[in-house]
Each structure stands twice: as C-alpha cells, then as structure tokens.
Design an enzyme around this catalytic site. Sequence first.
Site, PDB file in Angstrom:
ATOM      1  N   SER A 136       0.784  -1.210  -0.153  1.00  0.00           N
ATOM      2  CA  SER A 136      -0.049   0.013  -0.050  1.00  0.00           C
ATOM      3  C   SER A 136       0.999   1.125  -0.120  1.00  0.00           C
ATOM      4  CB  SER A 136      -0.864  -0.019   1.353  1.00  0.00           C
ATOM      5  OG  SER A 136      -1.419   1.117   1.216  1.00  0.00           O
ATOM      6  N   LYS A 162      -1.300  -0.988  -4.340  1.00  0.00           N
ATOM      7  CA  LYS A 162      -2.655  -0.256  -3.754  1.00  0.00           C
ATOM      8  C   LYS A 162      -2.005   1.327  -3.701  1.00  0.00           C
ATOM      9  CE  LYS A 162      -4.634   0.117   0.600  1.00  0.00           C
ATOM     10  NZ  LYS A 162      -5.234  -1.061   1.651  1.00  0.00           N
ATOM     11  N   GLU A 214     -11.262   0.534  -2.845  1.00  0.00           N
ATOM     12  CA  GLU A 214     -11.631   0.338  -1.407  1.00  0.00           C
ATOM     13  C   GLU A 214     -12.080   1.648  -0.615  1.00  0.00           C
ATOM     14  OE1 GLU A 214      -7.902  -1.254   0.243  1.00  0.00           O
ATOM     15  OE2 GLU A 214      -8.479  -1.145   2.321  1.00  0.00           O
ATOM     16  N   LYS A 263      -9.071  -7.218   8.375  1.00  0.00           N
ATOM     17  CA  LYS A 263      -8.194  -6.658   9.310  1.00  0.00           C
ATOM     18  C   LYS A 263      -8.629  -7.357  10.863  1.00  0.00           C
ATOM     19  CE  LYS A 263      -6.816  -2.623   7.136  1.00  0.00           C
ATOM     20  NZ  LYS A 263      -7.214  -0.906   7.129  1.00  0.00           N
TER      21      LYS A 263
END
Length: 370
Positions: A136, A162, A214, A263
């Site tokens: 990320s 990402k 997302e 998560k």
Amino acid sequence: MTRIRSVELRVVGLPLVRPFRTSFGEETEKVCILARVETDDAWGWGECVTGVDPGFSEEFNEGAWLVLREFLVPALFAAGDVAPGDLEGLFAGVRGNPMAKATLVNAVLDAWLRERGESLASFLGAERDRVACGVSIGIAASTDRLLEQVDGYLAEGYQRIKLKIQPGTDVERVAAVRAANPDILLSVDANAAYSLEDVDTFLALDAFGLLMVEQPLHHEDLVQHATLQRQIETDLCLDESIRSAADARAAIELGACRIVNIKQGRVGGLLEAVRVHDACRALGLPVWCGGMLETGVGRAANLALAALPGFTLPGDTSASSRYFTEDLTEPHVVARDGTMAVPQGPGIGGEPHPERLEACTLRAERLDRP
Ligand code: SMG
Ligand code: MG
C-alpha cells in the site's frame, strides 16, 4: 483452559522508513500498544492496531490503553480460567472498541497455543505456508515520486500495488501509474474521503481496470456504497465499514461491495476475523488481509490469517523493511516472487527481541491478577 496471571501493557514507538499519508492524515512514526499476557506455563503477545489519532476509526492509543486497563483486563482477571473462545463473551459488556478487545483476544490465543505447541496458522485453518503480498503506497508528494515508489516495490516482487487516493489526487495519478504498468494488479483506497456526488471520479476510474476501489464512502453508509456499486463497473471493497461477520453479511446482501478487506484488529480479533472469512466465502466473495502498519508481532498474526483458503487476493502483508529499518521481531521478508512465509512456530511463531523492545518502549505498566 488457562489462567492469566498478569498482563503487561506497553506503548512502543518505531520510526517509519518513509511517511505514510492517507486521506485522513500522515504518520512518520509507528506508535502502538503491545500486550504481553502471562499464564502458568506460557506467555502470549497481542498488538493493538489503534494509532495516535482517531482518524481511521474512533479508537486511538490513549483511549485503547484506558479501555484495556480499566475494563478489559479486569474482566479477564475476574473470569478465572478461560479458553480463547470465552473472551468475546467476557468483553461483551464493553460496547465497540474492537481494536482494544482484539489485543487481548489475540494475546490469550497466542499464549494458549504456545502452551499446546500449536501454530496459529494451523489453529485458524491455514492451507498454505506462503502468502501473496501486495503493498500500500501512501499519497506521494508528486506523480513522479509515486511512479518511483511503484517501480521500487514492483522490483521487490510485490504482486499488487494499492494507491491511497483523496479528492484531487486520484484519476491523474492512477492514469500515470496504469500507463507505466499496463498489466499489474492495481487498486485504490480512499479511506472514506468521497461522497456520492463524486460518482464521476469513480466512473473515470473505471477506465483503468482496477482490481478494486477500497472504502470510497463514509464508513457507516452501506446503502450509499450499494448505490455507488450499481453505478460503476469496478468492484468495491469495504474496509472501515466491516467490523464483524454480521456487517459483512449485511454489506454483501445489500450489494455494497464485492470484495472484503479483513483486518483482524478492526473486527475484534482473530476469531471474529475467521468468521468474517467464513461468511464471505459462503457467499462467494474473495477476501484479502489488510494491514495497519503493524510491527512484526501483529504482522505474524496477519500472515497466519492470510493463509486461510478464502484469502484469494494479495494482502497488505508487506515486508518489515517496507515499514521499519529494524522491526521488533525477526524481519518478515518478501521473496522475489512476491510471497512471504507464514510463521510455523507455536502461537504467532515469534516475539519481540528483548533489547529492541526495551529500546522502543515509551511506557509500560504491569497488571497482576488480584
Ligand atoms: O500495513 O501496509 C500496511 C498498511 C496498509 O493501507 C494500509 N492500511 O485503510 O487499508 C487501510 C490502511 C490503514 C492504515 S492507517 C495507519
Ligand atoms: Mg483501507
């Protein structure tokens, strides 16, 4: 059954190798709570995924510290002998606060598994010994800087990139990264920075063949996500909006997403994370393992989770070196093929190096069973 003799809470601070900027703020240092629980025969570690500010969710370090010290640890001591599966029930009298709860659920589970000599991966139902890793990338200072970072991470082997986005720093950056890398798995994460009025931005992003968008909208608005999902082609993925398996089922039923980021800290710990995985898998949705810039302690737990069969997309399970010059634990390493080993030792399969831990500790408090 096991009896928790003591809980040591600690705040640690580690500099990040590069600042991490999202739509809600910038971090230059990782500061988090670690819990170490002790039983008669073993000990276990849990890392709290809260940050310094309540920017990702309502929870934050100083709040989580109080919730742990004043409510959750006393509930654990009041309970006598416990099995890991009892903790969620013991903590039910405390509303919300999944990240604080996850810290102890995971630490007690780690201790319980160490007592039995069983790895977390085996206990959770892992079916792989290596997992596919993505990375990320925070909002960069310029498009050129971003392209450099993308090149660097691709050269290290990461299987999915990402990009963090925010209004004004989105379509143009995504277009540049896609033009330079036509075939990579590419996704974006907005951390809830947009509203339904921004639908044109998402229609424009449809042109870049993204793996997913997302958490574009407010974390409490599943209905609006469903409306957006109907308007665009790209799959939506929810992160902040999913705090339990029940949330996941509701989001899927509403059509609010087609992918879920799991998560363990955000959903109250590893046990609920498995239920989220099971719910998504039963309904045919792919899931992947998110990250909260964890140290090697939290990362080890994430790797075990990411080895479950429903985790079919690369996770934000990046190498220790992506975050820290020196991790608290033995470093987690990404191989050239973009995969990482799932720890196989008892419990989470590792622990902080004592001297390194002391050097990073900002504050510690030991709570003993009365
Ligand atoms: O652990 O590599 C990591 C970070 C991955 O982008 C990441 N996490 O919304 O998914 C997310 C963000 C939240 C980070 S807030 C510190
Ligand atoms: Mg996210």
